[in-house]
Design an enzyme around this catalytic site. Structure first.
Site, PDB file in Angstrom:
ATOM      1  N   ASP A   1       0.842  -1.213  -0.019  1.00 56.30           N
ATOM      2  CA  ASP A   1       0.065  -0.044  -0.018  1.00 56.30           C
ATOM      3  C   ASP A   1       0.767   1.394   0.050  1.00 56.30           C
ATOM      4  O   ASP A   1       1.758   1.311   0.893  1.00 56.30           O
ATOM      5  CB  ASP A   1      -0.895  -0.061   1.280  1.00 56.30           C
ATOM      6  CG  ASP A   1      -1.618   1.139   1.398  1.00 56.30           C
ATOM      7  OD1 ASP A   1      -1.783   1.891   0.501  1.00 56.30           O
ATOM      8  OD2 ASP A   1      -2.422   1.192   2.564  1.00 56.30           O
TER       9      ASP A   1
ATOM     10  N   ASP B   1      -3.418   2.684  -5.472  1.00 58.76           N
ATOM     11  CA  ASP B   1      -2.111   2.759  -4.548  1.00 58.76           C
ATOM     12  C   ASP B   1      -2.185   1.425  -3.820  1.00 58.76           C
ATOM     13  O   ASP B   1      -0.914   1.167  -2.911  1.00 58.76           O
ATOM     14  CB  ASP B   1      -2.451   3.851  -3.537  1.00 58.76           C
ATOM     15  CG  ASP B   1      -4.019   3.622  -2.759  1.00 58.76           C
ATOM     16  OD1 ASP B   1      -4.826   3.070  -3.507  1.00 58.76           O
ATOM     17  OD2 ASP B   1      -4.237   3.918  -1.735  1.00 58.76           O
ATOM     18  N   GLU B   2      -3.027   0.370  -3.984  1.00 60.16           N
ATOM     19  CA  GLU B   2      -2.640  -0.961  -3.433  1.00 60.16           C
ATOM     20  C   GLU B   2      -2.454  -1.883  -4.508  1.00 60.16           C
ATOM     21  O   GLU B   2      -3.153  -1.845  -5.672  1.00 60.16           O
ATOM     22  CB  GLU B   2      -4.073  -1.371  -2.516  1.00 60.16           C
ATOM     23  CG  GLU B   2      -4.142  -0.179  -1.335  1.00 60.16           C
ATOM     24  CD  GLU B   2      -5.594  -0.475  -0.640  1.00 60.16           C
ATOM     25  OE1 GLU B   2      -5.606  -1.937  -0.312  1.00 60.16           O
ATOM     26  OE2 GLU B   2      -5.991   0.569  -0.143  1.00 60.16           O
TER      27      GLU B   2
END
Lengths: 434, 80
Positions: free
Chosen positions: A19, A115-116
């Protein structure tokens, strides 16, 4: 430091979840390091009322600013907060650069938003060595090459890997094994689990379930009775029995729905005024559907009132469509049925699901005016062609000129980042492969 | 030593093999500085903000870091 055997059993996987910490804000900080010295958040345009906090830096977090709250609320927590407008192109570019680093270690990478991502490291272990060392190496490489910090979670399933990366921020590193998960995961509140939102949390709370451990030990049959198939799934998640695999890089799951939503520049208190806004959304949805070569037969509307209550309704229609005029007709009919404008509307959204690929032939309907359908389709196609060549604002319907500020937005062009679901179009099968 | 981020024009050679080699850094006053030697080229984040392919260069006997950030160049400059 935990040196534990990850895949003691042949079928144990090694899953990383990585993350990028407060992603948008961190990318802004990477570009302008002086932003690290002040409380800062990336937020929408306040004047256009898309004013929510999308990401905040460490100082803003300390001051009590929360992601998702309105700019007004954020300023109340932190009057000196600096708001930066989002730069989506940069976020797309740098997050894709981060994923290129992941790709150096595995070809099984599944993005979960910008973002992950999950990375299946099971087979890469033969090539690169122990997962723990590689997790740290990825963290170091991203910091060295892109100036971004990431949190890493490692476990034998995707759900616990994600919980691991949430454990400590920034630059966290947590390994959740079959030996330690009861100590690490089970004391966490149930809402930390994927798919436990505020509504589910309230229902769990009513049954005396507060932590993931209590959820794990609650009889499955009772959960199934209360929540259906989701109850069984949550029990599996809490017990680490999620067996879903990480998608191969580049594999696109089929889209399930096409939709857009918009917070309006001012509140709207009647059906006629909201119609042009829904027209813009219907045009964007129809255009995206045609690009994807799909049509759908379930129309869904959602709206948020001035008091911030969300409502929604959907309907299945007789003939699948991707024509804006037909989508709009259903939207307006649904809205008329389910809302009386007791409170003005602040935000509106619509989507089409029940998608299938557009066929060359069409089942003619005795009840529908086919000539009208053809005409509306040709208008859509002509408008799309004009906009593709001369830009979005080169053509619009006359009704949109009635309140230009209200309809002056381009949902197709302005919104390039779509939220993703965990299942990404796969079927939800508790305790089974997805 | 304070460093500043300055975007600059760069004269470079595009090699037929596909790589690029920066040759000159062009300053705002029109002056061109020859890059005498490239010590290393690797992906790095810069302390002045931004990241990209970092060319550690020798210019007039001094080491300077020149970055290719997506599609433009910046240098870690001693001048603001």
């Amino acid at each position: 430091m935990q040196h534990l055997e990850y895949n003691e059993l042949m079928n144990d996987k090694i899953i990383f979840h990585i993350d990028i910490n407060h992603c948008y804000a961190q990318i802004e900080e990477m570009f302008h390091p002086q932003l690290r010295e002040v409380p800062m958040a990336v937020g929408g345009h306040e004047e256009k009322r898309h004013g929510i906090i999308l990401a905040k830096n460490g100082l803003a977090k300390k001051a009590g600013v929360k992601t998702g709250e309105s700019l007004r609320e954020a300023y109340r927590h932190c009057p000196e907060l600096l708001i930066i407008p989002p730069h989506y192109d940069a976020y797309l570019y740098y997050t894709s650069e981060v994923k290129k680093i992941y790709a150096q270690y595995s070809d099984c990478i599944e993005s979960f938003g910008l973002d992950e991502a999950w990375i299946d490291y099971t087979h890469s272990k033969q090539l690169f060595g122990e997962a723990e060392a590689i997790g740290h190496a990825i963290q170091d490489q991203i910091l060295r090459e892109l100036g971004l910090t990431v949190s890493v979670g490692i476990s034998w399933n995707k759900i616990f890997a994600k919980l691991g990366s949430d454990f400590k921020k920034p630059s966290g590193f947590t390994i959740i094994t079959k030996e330690n998960y009861k100590d690490l995961v089970w004391p966490l509140p149930a809402r930390d689990l994927l798919y436990v939102g505020p509504a589910t949390e309230r229902k769990l709370y009513a049954r005396g379930i507060r932590t993931i451990g209590e959820l794990a030990q609650y009889p499955v049959m009772h959960l199934k009775k209360a929540f259906g198939v989701v109850g069984e799934m949550l029990s599996d998640f809490a017990n680490g029995r999620d067996t879903s695999s990480v998608s191969k890089q580049g594999i696109q799951t089929p889209i399930q729905s096409v939709g857009n939503a918009m917070t309006m520049i001012h509140d709207v208190d009647n059906l006629e005024d909201v119609r042009p806004v829904y027209y813009v959304l219907a045009e964007a949805i129809a255009s995206r559907m045609k690009e994807a070569g799909v049509e759908g037969d379930v129309i869904h509307i959602s709206f948020r009132t001035a008091k911030l209550n969300w409502c929604g309704k959907q309907r299945k229609i007789a003939q699948p469509t991707n024509v804006s005029e037909e989508i709009l007709k259903e939207i307006m009919s649904l809205l008329e049925e389910c809302y009386d404008f007791e409170e003005p509307l602040r935000a509106v959204g619509a989507s089409v699901s029940g998608l299938r690929f557009t066929r060359n032939h069409r089942q003619l309907s005795l009840l529908q005016d086919e000539e009208k359908h053809e005409k509306a389709l040709r208008i859509d196609e002509a408008m799309d062609a004009i906009r593709a060549q001369f830009g979005f604002h080169s053509v619009c319907r006359a009704c949109m000129l009635l309140d230009r500020p209200l309809t002056d937005f381009n949902p197709k062009g302005d919104h390039v980042i779509h939220p993703v679901g965990y299942f990404q179009g796969r079927k939800m099968i508790p305790n089974g492969p997805l | 030593m304070d460093l500043y981020k300055r975007y600059v024009d760069v004269v470079l050679i595009q090699k037929k093999s596909g790589g690029i080699v920066p040759l000159y850094v062009c300053w705002e006053n029109g002056k061109k500085y020859k890059i005498d030697r490239i010590i290393s080229a690797e992906r790095r984040a810069s302390p002045v903000g931004g990241c990209g392919m970092r060319y550690a260069c020798m210019i007039q006997g001094k080491r300077r870091n020149l970055y290719l950030e997506k599609d433009r160049w910046f240098i870690e400059s001693l001048q603001p």
